[in-house]
Design an enzyme around this catalytic site. Structure first.
Site, PDB file in Angstrom:
ATOM      1  N   GLY A   1       2.075   2.088  10.733  1.00 32.32           N
ATOM      2  CA  GLY A   1       2.966   3.280  10.736  1.00 32.32           C
ATOM      3  C   GLY A   1       3.629   3.574  11.890  1.00 32.32           C
TER       4      GLY A   1
ATOM      5  N   GLY B   1       2.745  -1.143   4.529  1.00 32.99           N
ATOM      6  CA  GLY B   1       2.624   0.255   4.185  1.00 32.99           C
ATOM      7  C   GLY B   1       3.805   0.738   3.785  1.00 32.99           C
ATOM      8  N   GLY B   2       4.639   1.357   4.905  1.00 37.20           N
ATOM      9  CA  GLY B   2       5.733   2.068   4.789  1.00 37.20           C
ATOM     10  C   GLY B   2       6.847   1.186   4.267  1.00 37.20           C
TER      11      GLY B   2
ATOM     12  N   GLU C   1      -5.600  -5.538  10.553  1.00 38.14           N
ATOM     13  CA  GLU C   1      -4.591  -4.464  10.719  1.00 38.14           C
ATOM     14  C   GLU C   1      -4.884  -3.774  12.063  1.00 38.14           C
ATOM     15  OE1 GLU C   1      -2.636  -3.064   6.889  1.00 38.14           O
ATOM     16  OE2 GLU C   1      -4.385  -1.771   7.139  1.00 38.14           O
TER      17      GLU C   1
ATOM     18  N   GLU D   1      -6.938   4.544   7.953  1.00 38.83           N
ATOM     19  CA  GLU D   1      -6.864   5.612   7.546  1.00 38.83           C
ATOM     20  C   GLU D   1      -7.956   6.393   6.983  1.00 38.83           C
ATOM     21  OE1 GLU D   1      -2.998   5.355   5.648  1.00 38.83           O
ATOM     22  OE2 GLU D   1      -2.165   4.878   7.581  1.00 38.83           O
TER      23      GLU D   1
ATOM     24  N   ASN E   1       0.817  -1.159  -0.286  1.00 45.93           N
ATOM     25  CA  ASN E   1       0.058  -0.131  -0.002  1.00 45.93           C
ATOM     26  C   ASN E   1       1.031   1.162   0.099  1.00 45.93           C
ATOM     27  OD1 ASN E   1      -1.834   2.146   0.603  1.00 45.93           O
ATOM     28  ND2 ASN E   1      -2.134   1.469   2.596  1.00 45.93           N
ATOM     29  N   TRP E   2       1.130   1.902  -1.053  1.00 51.59           N
ATOM     30  CA  TRP E   2       1.925   2.933  -1.352  1.00 51.59           C
ATOM     31  C   TRP E   2       1.373   4.259  -0.643  1.00 51.59           C
ATOM     32  CZ3 TRP E   2       4.501   2.841  -6.899  1.00 51.59           C
ATOM     33  CH2 TRP E   2       5.096   1.449  -7.102  1.00 51.59           C
ATOM     34  N   LYS E   3       0.196   4.247  -0.100  1.00 50.13           N
ATOM     35  CA  LYS E   3      -0.618   5.448   0.430  1.00 50.13           C
ATOM     36  C   LYS E   3      -0.789   6.742  -0.555  1.00 50.13           C
ATOM     37  CE  LYS E   3       0.432   3.471   4.834  1.00 50.13           C
ATOM     38  NZ  LYS E   3       0.087   3.410   6.429  1.00 50.13           N
TER      39      LYS E   3
ATOM     40  N   HIS F   1      -9.531   0.982   4.830  1.00 47.37           N
ATOM     41  CA  HIS F   1      -8.303   0.954   5.607  1.00 47.37           C
ATOM     42  C   HIS F   1      -8.446   1.996   6.846  1.00 47.37           C
ATOM     43  CE1 HIS F   1      -4.139   2.245   6.584  1.00 47.37           C
ATOM     44  NE2 HIS F   1      -3.965   1.211   5.741  1.00 47.37           N
TER      45      HIS F   1
ATOM     46  N   SER G   1       3.318  -2.354  10.378  1.00 49.87           N
ATOM     47  CA  SER G   1       4.778  -2.310  10.645  1.00 49.87           C
ATOM     48  C   SER G   1       5.389  -3.395  10.374  1.00 49.87           C
ATOM     49  CB  SER G   1       5.071  -1.899  12.059  1.00 49.87           C
ATOM     50  OG  SER G   1       4.342  -0.528  12.331  1.00 49.87           O
TER      51      SER G   1
HETATM   52  C1  PEP Z   1      -0.747  -0.158   5.893  1.00 51.62           C
HETATM   53  O1  PEP Z   1      -0.941   1.008   5.271  1.00 51.62           O
HETATM   54  O2  PEP Z   1      -1.845  -0.820   5.633  1.00 51.62           O
HETATM   55  C2  PEP Z   1       0.178  -0.497   6.792  1.00 51.62           C
HETATM   56  C3  PEP Z   1       0.044  -1.660   7.411  1.00 51.62           C
HETATM   57  O3  PEP Z   1       1.125   0.640   7.200  1.00 51.62           O
HETATM   58  P1  PEP Z   1       2.567  -0.083   7.898  1.00 51.62           P
HETATM   59  O4  PEP Z   1       3.401  -1.176   6.947  1.00 51.62           O
HETATM   60  O5  PEP Z   1       3.431   1.292   7.295  1.00 51.62           O
HETATM   61  O6  PEP Z   1       2.446  -0.235   9.216  1.00 51.62           O
END
Ligand code: PEP
Length: 261
Positions: free
Chosen positions: A173, A234-235, A167, A97, A9-11, A95, A213
């Site tokens: 994050g 994500g990150g 999640e 967010e 997930n490149w956000k 998600h 994470s």
């Molecule tokens: C996400 O955005 O779905 C996510 C899991 O982010 P991160 O890996 O950065 O925690």
């Protein structure tokens, strides 16, 4: 063990040139890996360019959200038809967010899920509790409520085209990953809900990903748990080296350098 599924997930990161640069490095890094399914979900603006860039590779394309209507006066929104048109096979829905910053409810997410399935998109449903809810020992109750409401009215045939991403909001994050034990506990609970609703043979086939994470150095332990079928990253998915390493480490040692199928 299912074939692992790793979704990036490149956000709201990467311009078109940056996205192309990133995907080219990822392509080169994963070309020897045969036994893992890989999806990248860039921002809407980079979907068309990436669709072209991943043609003839095993990488698939996903979007990070969509509207539930096919078309209409919904300024700023993107429809499932448009996602299909640009080459998406997957779409992330619900998600945390989106729930937090855009006030998305389970009812809205359910409408989006029904629309995604109607257009033959695989809906990646994100569910998970906040830290406050976990500390109040409400994590399972919250996840059940999100599961029941976001997947309301789905048939057994439809649930097989859904991927569930557990999640925990407190792990997204933050650098704080759920332990493999906490993850397995929640995944086996979600699996039980699936089996109860749709029957064991269907419930067992549905993919349950962990997100929060995920890094190259924790993916193997998470994947070692029986109900963890992959990860939503994500990150660490917008840094080529870490994403390549996550995909590699998601596989058992003996499959990490297997010849291309
Ligand atoms: C996400 O955005 O779905 C996510 C899991 O982010 P991160 O890996 O950065 O925690």
């Amino acid at each position: 063990m299912k074939r692992p599924l790793i979704v990036g997930n490149w956000k709201m990161f990467k311009t078109i040139p940056e996205a192309i640069n990133l995907i080219n490095i990822i392509k080169a890094g994963i070309h020897k890996i045969a036994d893992c399914d890989i999806v990248v979900c860039p921002p809407f603006t980079a979907l068309a360019a990436l669709s072209e860039a991943i043609r003839d590779t095993k990488i698939e394309l996903g979007a990070q959200d969509m509207h539930f209507e096919t078309e209409g006066a919904f300024t700023g929104a993107i429809s499932p038809l448009m996602l299909k048109d640009v080459g998406c096979r997957y779409v992330i829905l619900g998600h945390s967010e989106r729930r937090q910053h855009f006030k998305e409810t389970d009812e809205l997410i359910n409408k989006k899920m029904m629309a995604a399935l109607k257009y033959n998109l695989v809906g990646i449903l994100c569910i998970g509790e906040t830290l406050e809810e976990r500390e109040a020992r409400r994590a399972f109750e919250v996840v059940k409520q999100q599961f029941d409401q976001s997947l309301k009215n789905l048939s057994a045939e439809e649930i097989e085209r859904v991927v569930i991403a557990y999640e925990p909001v407190w792990a997204i994050g933050t650098g704080r990953t759920a332990t493999p034990e906490q993850t397995e506990q929640m995944h086996s609970y979600i699996r039980r809900l699936l089996n109860e609703h749709y029957g064991d043979s269907i419930g067992e086939r549905v993919y349950i990903l962990y997100g929060g994470s995920v890094k190259p150095d924790n993916i193997a332990q998470l994947m070692g748990k029986p109900n963890v079928d992959g990860a939503l990253v994500g990150g660490a998915s917008i840094k080529a080296e870490s994403f390549i390493q996550i995909v590699t480490n998601a596989l058992p040692q003996e499959l990490q350098d297997s010849p291309k199928r």
